[in-house]
Design a protein around this motif. Structure first.
Motif, short mmCIF file in Angstrom:
data_model
loop_
_atom_site.label_atom_id
_atom_site.label_comp_id
_atom_site.label_asym_id
_atom_site.label_seq_id
_atom_site.Cartn_x
_atom_site.Cartn_y
_atom_site.Cartn_z
N GLY A 135 0.77 -1.24 0.00
CA GLY A 135 0.00 0.00 0.00
C GLY A 135 0.80 1.29 0.00
N ARG A 136 2.07 1.25 -0.41
CA ARG A 136 2.88 2.47 -0.28
C ARG A 136 3.42 2.99 -1.61
N ASN A 137 3.03 2.38 -2.72
CA ASN A 137 3.55 2.82 -4.02
C ASN A 137 5.08 2.90 -4.06
N ILE A 138 5.73 1.97 -3.40
CA ILE A 138 7.19 1.93 -3.50
C ILE A 138 7.55 1.35 -4.86
N ILE A 139 8.56 1.93 -5.48
CA ILE A 139 8.98 1.48 -6.80
C ILE A 139 10.23 0.60 -6.66
N ALA A 140 10.16 -0.61 -7.19
CA ALA A 140 11.38 -1.41 -7.33
C ALA A 140 11.91 -1.15 -8.73
N GLU A 141 12.94 -0.33 -8.81
CA GLU A 141 13.53 0.02 -10.10
C GLU A 141 14.55 -1.07 -10.42
N VAL A 142 14.08 -2.11 -11.10
CA VAL A 142 14.89 -3.32 -11.23
C VAL A 142 15.22 -3.62 -12.69
N GLN A 143 16.28 -4.38 -12.87
CA GLN A 143 16.81 -4.68 -14.19
C GLN A 143 16.88 -6.20 -14.32
N PRO A 144 15.82 -6.80 -14.88
CA PRO A 144 15.75 -8.27 -14.86
C PRO A 144 16.94 -8.96 -15.51
N TYR A 145 17.55 -8.34 -16.49
CA TYR A 145 18.67 -9.01 -17.15
C TYR A 145 19.82 -9.27 -16.16
N HIS A 146 19.89 -8.46 -15.10
CA HIS A 146 20.91 -8.70 -14.07
C HIS A 146 20.83 -10.15 -13.55
N VAL A 147 19.62 -10.68 -13.48
CA VAL A 147 19.45 -12.04 -12.96
C VAL A 147 20.27 -13.02 -13.79
N THR A 148 20.10 -12.90 -15.10
CA THR A 148 20.73 -13.89 -15.97
C THR A 148 22.24 -13.75 -15.94
N ASP A 149 22.68 -12.54 -15.66
CA ASP A 149 24.11 -12.30 -15.64
C ASP A 149 24.71 -12.64 -14.27
N ASP A 150 24.01 -12.24 -13.21
CA ASP A 150 24.56 -12.40 -11.86
C ASP A 150 24.47 -13.81 -11.31
N MET A 151 23.59 -14.64 -11.89
CA MET A 151 23.47 -15.99 -11.32
C MET A 151 24.77 -16.77 -11.46
N ARG A 152 25.70 -16.27 -12.26
CA ARG A 152 27.02 -16.88 -12.37
C ARG A 152 27.68 -17.02 -10.99
N TRP A 153 27.48 -16.01 -10.16
CA TRP A 153 28.26 -16.01 -8.92
C TRP A 153 27.48 -15.65 -7.66
N MET A 154 26.16 -15.45 -7.79
CA MET A 154 25.39 -14.97 -6.63
C MET A 154 25.43 -15.93 -5.43
N GLU A 155 25.22 -17.24 -5.71
CA GLU A 155 25.14 -18.17 -4.58
C GLU A 155 26.50 -18.32 -3.91
N GLU A 156 27.55 -18.20 -4.71
CA GLU A 156 28.89 -18.24 -4.14
C GLU A 156 29.10 -17.07 -3.17
N ARG A 157 28.54 -15.91 -3.54
CA ARG A 157 28.74 -14.71 -2.70
C ARG A 157 27.88 -14.71 -1.43
N ILE A 158 26.58 -15.03 -1.58
CA ILE A 158 25.70 -14.85 -0.42
C ILE A 158 24.97 -16.12 0.02
#
Ligand SMILES: [Zn+2]
Length: 554
Positions: A397-420
């Motif tokens: 209910g707060r009109n918060i905007i998630a300014e997100v870049q979906p392509y990051h997912v496909t690129d970052d999954m290379r190393w995300m689980e290793e990092r966090i």
């Protein structure tokens, strides 16, 4: 006049002539009339949308031949000046061998006038993992360019390119000459590199103009009709210069990317008009009212701020706690300025990657409501990359905007689980959970990417990533955390009306609807009838901005 421009300079005249787009498969984004097969444009607006084979008369007609027609894409997050510099200059992100390097340098010299510097490039970003990898098959190369590879190719172009992590540079013969440095291989490091980079002359107005034109053409080619840009301030003069010559073929929403600019913004009236229907300052082509800031770093560099240490943590805690990049860890000062900006009428968009960074910003939003009073702020979490489980309920209910870049997912999954680690990845790029929590998604590309990744402007890559959560090679088979996939219509909405909502322009653009700006794109592939893999090969046939064809594929 309707004028097609293709790759050449556009000449556009203001006109109230009408254009009929007919025989199409028009997805309007308007829930009251989701599909249509013709659209009448009058002047720069949509005047009628309809179905059936009876069309209104028009001065000009375009036969859509059954092709999918969508509202123009609105990219909520681009670095336009960097994109232009990369397109006109050199891109070495995916280069890690001699042959590719030689080729890329050669191409670049053909594009740039004699005497122009060839800089940056960011070689080796995809050295450890190839582009399109999901994280397996780590490479073991350590490639380095040498001046001997390119000295003969670049007698008239000084070259000083840098590695993606900026730890090394490589200069050619004439650049070394100019810098007064002797080096057999051209490799520069440490203080020598720092001082060399400072000596590169500033780009001329003409070069910046040429870069901007190149970037505008690229937007038009990929169906993008608005970009939300965070370039340095000097680009505004270039946008105005182009607008005065009717050559601004993409609409720009411009955000200064430094919090200290808020005083300048208030002086210039670059603030949101908070009437009953809030709207940005500016005109239909260039709008203002938002400032971009940062609260943490990036995960790749382990400078994003998390509640708990990185899974592969090898550094001291104070490092990974991240810095408020603009205020050297001074949270009270940072908050004070955000409150000032907000009370001065400026919309806030703040880069936040780690779960703690995002959580602190939600606290800041609570503070703004208390101190400055509740209003429709559309507070923007830039990237909103990892959200802690307990924080999702704070979006309702707060009109918060998630300014997100979906392509990051496909690129970052290379190393995300290793990092966090696996657990925290459940809240990473959690588009479905965010949407269900009542958050407004505003999609974008982050074009041209960071110094470690290239992100294309083509919005179909973003749609593909949001719908499949796979790499461009289709991995992993079921998608990375597939429960966070969203549907195609949701994804298109996030990339059109969602982005328009983020700049208080949802009444003006983002749908093909009577009275809205005639920003429309036509695709050669029906996204609704094909597998996502086909979208990556799709091409745009027309891009129309304000009723004028700014791109037509030949
Ligand atoms: Zn960015």
């Amino acid at each position: 006049m309707l004028t097609a421009c293709g790759n050449s300079t556009v000449t556009t005249e203001t006109s109230t002539e009408s254009v009929l787009l007919f025989n199409g498969k028009v997805w309007t984004g308007n829930d009251a009339q989701p599909w249509a097969n013709w659209v009448l444009l009058e002047g720069d607006k949509v005047s009628k949308v309809g179905s059936g084979n009876v069309y209104p008369a028009a001065d000009q007609q375009i036969d859509l031949k059954g092709r999918l027609t969508l509202p123009g894409f609105n990219d909520s997050h681009v670095h336009f000046s960097q994109a232009g510099a990369l397109l006109l200059g050199i891109n070495l992100l995916d280069v890690n061998d001699d042959a590719a390097f030689i080729n890329r340098v050669k191409e670049t010299t053909e594009r740039l006038p004699l005497g122009s510097w060839i800089t940056r490039g960011d070689w080796g970003a995809y050295e450890a993992w190839n582009m399109g990898s999901e994280g397996s098959n780590r490479n073991q190369q350590d490639w380095q360019p040498r001046r001997t590879l390119i000295d003969d190719l670049t007698p008239d172009h000084p070259v000083l390119v840098t590695k993606y992590d900026r730890t090394e540079g490589m200069a050619n013969a004439i650049a070394l000459d100019y810098l007064g440095i002797e080096s057999k291989d051209g490799i520069l490091k440490g203080d020598i590199l720092t001082s060399a980079l400072r000596q590169i002359p500033e780009s001329s107005f003409e070069r910046k103009l040429a870069e901007s034109k190149r970037a505008l053409e690229e937007c038009a080619k990929w169906g993008v009709t608005t970009v939300q840009d965070m370039s340095p301030l000097d680009r505004v003069d270039i946008y105005k210069y182009l607008q005065d010559r009717d050559s601004l073929i993409t609409r720009i929403n411009f955000s200064p990317s430094r919090l200290s600019e808020i005083y300048n913004m208030m002086n210039q009236g670059w603030v949101i008009d908070w009437g009953e229907n809030p709207s940005p300052a500016g005109d239909d082509y260039i709008t203002f009212g938002t400032v971009k800031s940062h609260i943490d770093g990036i995960m790749g560099g382990r400078t994003a701020r998390f509640f708990e240490p990185y899974a592969d943590n090898t550094i001291e805690n104070y490092m990974w706690r991240g810095g408020w990049r603009e205020f050297s860890k001074n949270l009270p000062e940072f908050k004070k300025m955000l409150i000032q900006a907000d009370s001065g009428g400026i919309q806030l968009r703040v880069h936040a990657i780690g779960d703690e960074a995002n959580s602190i910003l939600l606290d800041v939003l609570d503070t703004l409501d208390q101190v400055n009073g509740a209003k429709d702020r559309r507070f923007r979490l830039v990237h909103a990359q990892v959200i802690a489980e307990q924080d999702f309920e704070r979006f309702a209910g707060r009109n918060i905007i998630a300014e997100v870049q979906p392509y990051h997912v496909t690129d970052d999954m290379r190393w995300m689980e290793e990092r966090i680690g696996h657990e925290r990845c459940k809240g990473a790029y959690a588009f479905k959970t965010l949407e269900d929590a009542g958050c407004q998604l505003a999609f974008g590309s982050d074009w041209p990417g960071t110094n470690a990744s290239y992100y294309p402007i083509n919005p179909l890559y973003g749609l593909y990533a949001a719908v499949t959560r796979q790499t461009v090679n289709g991995l992993p088979e079921e998608g990375w955390f597939p429960e966070q996939r969203i549907g195609l219509e949701s994804a298109i909405k996030a990339y059109t009306q969602g982005s328009a909502f983020a700049t208080f322009e949802e009444d003006v653009k983002g749908q093909i609807k009577e009275g809205m700006l005639a920003d429309i794109t036509v695709i050669d592939t029906d996204l609704f009838e094909t597998e996502p893999a086909a979208w990556l090969k799709a091409r745009f046939d027309y891009t129309i901005v304000g009723g004028k064809v700014v791109y037509e594929r030949k």
